[in-house]
Design a protein around this motif. Sequence first.
Motif, PDB file in Angstrom:
ATOM      1  N   SER A 199       0.828  -1.200   0.000  1.00  0.00           N
ATOM      2  CA  SER A 199       0.000   0.000   0.000  1.00  0.00           C
ATOM      3  C   SER A 199       0.868   1.258   0.000  1.00  0.00           C
ATOM      4  CB  SER A 199      -0.970   0.013   1.174  1.00  0.00           C
ATOM      5  OG  SER A 199      -0.280  -0.049   2.394  1.00  0.00           O
ATOM      6  N   ALA A 200       1.998   1.211   0.683  1.00  0.00           N
ATOM      7  CA  ALA A 200       2.923   2.350   0.654  1.00  0.00           C
ATOM      8  C   ALA A 200       3.491   2.512  -0.755  1.00  0.00           C
ATOM      9  CB  ALA A 200       4.044   2.152   1.657  1.00  0.00           C
ATOM     10  N   ASP A 201       3.768   1.392  -1.422  1.00  0.00           N
ATOM     11  CA  ASP A 201       4.281   1.440  -2.791  1.00  0.00           C
ATOM     12  C   ASP A 201       3.238   2.037  -3.732  1.00  0.00           C
ATOM     13  OD1 ASP A 201       6.385   0.741  -4.716  1.00  0.00           O
ATOM     14  OD2 ASP A 201       4.858  -0.614  -5.523  1.00  0.00           O
TER      15      ASP A 201
ATOM     16  N   TYR B 164      -6.919   5.239   2.475  1.00  0.00           N
ATOM     17  CA  TYR B 164      -6.250   5.289   3.768  1.00  0.00           C
ATOM     18  C   TYR B 164      -7.096   4.602   4.838  1.00  0.00           C
ATOM     19  CZ  TYR B 164      -4.357   6.923   8.146  1.00  0.00           C
ATOM     20  OH  TYR B 164      -3.852   6.962   9.414  1.00  0.00           O
ATOM     21  N   MET B 165      -8.385   4.897   4.865  1.00  0.00           N
ATOM     22  CA  MET B 165      -9.254   4.309   5.883  1.00  0.00           C
ATOM     23  C   MET B 165      -9.340   2.787   5.735  1.00  0.00           C
ATOM     24  SD  MET B 165     -12.302   7.135   5.993  1.00  0.00           S
ATOM     25  CE  MET B 165     -13.241   6.277   7.254  1.00  0.00           C
ATOM     26  N   ASN B 166      -9.435   2.313   4.508  1.00  0.00           N
ATOM     27  CA  ASN B 166      -9.514   0.871   4.276  1.00  0.00           C
ATOM     28  C   ASN B 166      -8.223   0.165   4.661  1.00  0.00           C
ATOM     29  OD1 ASN B 166     -12.126   1.068   3.342  1.00  0.00           O
ATOM     30  ND2 ASN B 166     -11.539   1.104   1.187  1.00  0.00           N
ATOM     31  N   ARG B 167      -7.079   0.784   4.358  1.00  0.00           N
ATOM     32  CA  ARG B 167      -5.805   0.147   4.694  1.00  0.00           C
ATOM     33  C   ARG B 167      -5.548   0.179   6.193  1.00  0.00           C
ATOM     34  NH1 ARG B 167      -5.237  -3.536   2.426  1.00  0.00           N
ATOM     35  NH2 ARG B 167      -3.196  -3.762   3.354  1.00  0.00           N
ATOM     36  N   ALA B 168      -6.013   1.213   6.877  1.00  0.00           N
ATOM     37  CA  ALA B 168      -5.819   1.292   8.330  1.00  0.00           C
ATOM     38  C   ALA B 168      -6.709   0.285   9.037  1.00  0.00           C
ATOM     39  CB  ALA B 168      -6.106   2.704   8.820  1.00  0.00           C
ATOM     40  N   GLY B 169      -7.890   0.056   8.513  1.00  0.00           N
ATOM     41  CA  GLY B 169      -8.798  -0.963   9.017  1.00  0.00           C
ATOM     42  C   GLY B 169      -9.043  -0.890  10.507  1.00  0.00           C
ATOM     43  N   LYS B 170      -8.811  -2.009  11.180  1.00  0.00           N
ATOM     44  CA  LYS B 170      -9.078  -2.117  12.619  1.00  0.00           C
ATOM     45  C   LYS B 170      -8.096  -1.324  13.464  1.00  0.00           C
ATOM     46  CE  LYS B 170     -11.164  -6.670  12.199  1.00  0.00           C
ATOM     47  NZ  LYS B 170     -11.062  -8.080  12.555  1.00  0.00           N
ATOM     48  N   ASN B 171      -7.034  -0.840  12.861  1.00  0.00           N
ATOM     49  CA  ASN B 171      -6.046  -0.065  13.622  1.00  0.00           C
ATOM     50  C   ASN B 171      -6.500   1.366  13.887  1.00  0.00           C
ATOM     51  OD1 ASN B 171      -4.244  -2.218  13.740  1.00  0.00           O
ATOM     52  ND2 ASN B 171      -3.428  -1.724  11.734  1.00  0.00           N
ATOM     53  N   LEU B 172      -7.574   1.806  13.237  1.00  0.00           N
ATOM     54  CA  LEU B 172      -8.109   3.144  13.493  1.00  0.00           C
ATOM     55  C   LEU B 172      -8.940   3.125  14.773  1.00  0.00           C
ATOM     56  CD1 LEU B 172      -9.496   4.497  10.101  1.00  0.00           C
ATOM     57  CD2 LEU B 172      -7.562   5.356  11.392  1.00  0.00           C
ATOM     58  N   THR B 173      -8.735   4.103  15.621  1.00  0.00           N
ATOM     59  CA  THR B 173      -9.589   4.217  16.797  1.00  0.00           C
ATOM     60  C   THR B 173     -10.955   4.743  16.340  1.00  0.00           C
ATOM     61  OG1 THR B 173      -8.956   6.498  17.251  1.00  0.00           O
ATOM     62  CG2 THR B 173      -7.607   4.766  18.268  1.00  0.00           C
ATOM     63  N   ALA B 174     -11.958   4.545  17.155  1.00  0.00           N
ATOM     64  CA  ALA B 174     -13.296   5.015  16.811  1.00  0.00           C
ATOM     65  C   ALA B 174     -13.302   6.536  16.637  1.00  0.00           C
ATOM     66  CB  ALA B 174     -14.303   4.589  17.876  1.00  0.00           C
TER      67      ALA B 174
END
Length: 105
Positions: free
Chosen positions: A11-13, A65-75
């Motif tokens: 994803s960074a690539d 960005y939101m999809n790649r962060a997934g569960k790592n995003l806080t609410a």
Amino acid sequence: MQPKRKTRRWSADVTEHSDALDLQKGVFKSDSPDAIAKSLKRSAEQSHRRKADPFRSALSMLTFYMNRAGKNLTAGHRRTLMAAKDRLRQLFGRKPAAKRRLKHQ
């Protein structure tokens, strides 16, 4: 002979080498939906790497960005990013999205 193993950070690539936007560093770390939306709008309008119109490019990058962060995003940060989507629509003169509810509120 084994084929070369692909990197784990694809994803960074994608962000660096595709026709993605040239983003301001740390844009998604802001706590201000307005600041995120304005930065994405500015990047989309100035970028020569995008294929779609500026609104679609900016919204796509935020969604990516939101999809790649997934569960790592806080609410709380997910709410900030969702508000940034709404603000982005306003900045581009688009209709607001339908109301939605986040899980785990």
